[in-house]
Design an enzyme around this catalytic site. Structure first.
Site, PDB file in Angstrom:
ATOM      1  N   CYS A 114       1.979   5.086  -1.013  1.00  0.00           N
ATOM      2  CA  CYS A 114       3.357   6.546  -1.542  1.00  0.00           C
ATOM      3  C   CYS A 114       3.603   5.753  -2.314  1.00  0.00           C
ATOM      4  CB  CYS A 114       4.433   5.481  -0.911  1.00  0.00           C
ATOM      5  SG  CYS A 114       5.985   7.266  -0.951  1.00  0.00           S
ATOM      6  N   CYS A 115       3.355   4.225  -3.083  1.00  0.00           N
ATOM      7  CA  CYS A 115       3.160   4.261  -4.610  1.00  0.00           C
ATOM      8  C   CYS A 115       2.142   5.080  -5.749  1.00  0.00           C
ATOM      9  CB  CYS A 115       4.154   3.240  -4.989  1.00  0.00           C
ATOM     10  SG  CYS A 115       5.485   2.202  -4.702  1.00  0.00           S
ATOM     11  N   CYS A 196      12.803   5.066  -6.500  1.00  0.00           N
ATOM     12  CA  CYS A 196      12.804   5.661  -5.719  1.00  0.00           C
ATOM     13  C   CYS A 196      13.723   5.635  -5.156  1.00  0.00           C
ATOM     14  CB  CYS A 196      12.225   6.297  -4.948  1.00  0.00           C
ATOM     15  SG  CYS A 196      10.669   6.962  -6.162  1.00  0.00           S
ATOM     16  N   CYS A 199      13.159   3.348  -1.132  1.00  0.00           N
ATOM     17  CA  CYS A 199      13.306   1.572  -1.005  1.00  0.00           C
ATOM     18  C   CYS A 199      13.847   1.053  -2.075  1.00  0.00           C
ATOM     19  CB  CYS A 199      11.458   2.267  -2.126  1.00  0.00           C
ATOM     20  SG  CYS A 199      10.594   2.491  -0.797  1.00  0.00           S
ATOM     21  N   CYS A 222       5.477  -0.635  -8.533  1.00  0.00           N
ATOM     22  CA  CYS A 222       4.943  -0.469  -7.751  1.00  0.00           C
ATOM     23  C   CYS A 222       3.198   0.270  -8.009  1.00  0.00           C
ATOM     24  CB  CYS A 222       5.697   1.799  -8.173  1.00  0.00           C
ATOM     25  SG  CYS A 222       4.937   1.576  -9.914  1.00  0.00           S
TER      26      CYS A 222
END
Length: 228
Positions: A114-115, A196, A199, A222
């Protein structure tokens, strides 16, 4: 473009003066320097220094699509208040999200991926014209940052300027108060480090400022500040 040793030496002469460091970088490397900002908990001070040095410097904001609404409002309000004239969004291509994270839940089962999709790849693209990037990282934020230098040369030759590397959290708070800079609205709710929304969690008093980031996972960064 490779930053020459002589330019690096000139920059190092201003390590103790954030505004002068940014001003000299802008003068010595016109069009080759950009600022990364999350518009997070302590971002206002670095951005105030940027505005004082050169308000037209590009400020890159990673528009991940997963931010707290408070962060997006703060981004707009702070940029207007400081007079920053070149804030740019760096976002993942919609096709990339549609292919790998169509439901927006990739963070729950593969936060590294995702990062990578929402932060690392967009930043890599956005920073291509800029061999010098300014960050708001501090040594006191986490054990992984304790050796951080003000003028940092990455393995790939890119230069990162970290004007606040040696500043403590108390020093930053005091200077923000002195300058009448507004903190991120979530700071008052126990968020000393803000990323975000899925998280990022609030932390208890005395905990590591970044302990609320990816809490419970063996993940502390990240990826935008690590070698890759």
């Amino acid at each position: 473009m490779t930053v020459t040793a002589s330019v690096l030496q000139e920059l190092k002469k201003s390590e103790d003066d954030p505004v002068n460091l940014l001003r000299r970088a802008s003068e010595l490397l016109p069009g080759k320097i950009a600022v990364m900002s999350s518009f997070g908990a302590e971002s206002a001070l670095l951005l105030a220094f940027v505005a004082e040095a050169d308000p037209a410097l590009p400020v890159i904001f990673l528009q991940t699509g997963q931010h707290f609404p408070e962060t997006l409002r703060y981004r707009k309000e702070l940029a207007e208040r400081l007079g920053l004239t070149n804030v740019q969004d760096a976002a993942p291509p919609p096709a990339r999200i549609a292919e790998f994270d169509p439901t927006g839940e990739l963070w729950a089962f593969d936060p590294d991926a995702c990062c990578r999709i929402r932060k690392v790849e967009p930043l890599d693209t956005a920073c291509l014209p800029y061999p010098v990037l300014v960050t708001g990282r501090k040594r006191g934020q986490a054990i992984t940052r304790q050796a951080l230098s003000v003028v940092e040369v990455k393995d790939d030759g890119q230069v990162r300027l970290n004007p606040l590397a040696a500043w403590s959290a108390d020093e930053i708070r005091q200077e923000m108060v002195r300058r009448d800079l507004p903190p991120h609205p979530l700071v008052a709710e126990g968020y000393p480090s803000i990323g975000c929304a899925p998280c990022t969690h609030s932390v208890k008093e005395g905990q590591d400022a970044r302990s609320g980031r990816w809490a419970g996972l063996a993940k502390t960064e990240c990826g935008i500040h690590t070698a890759r």
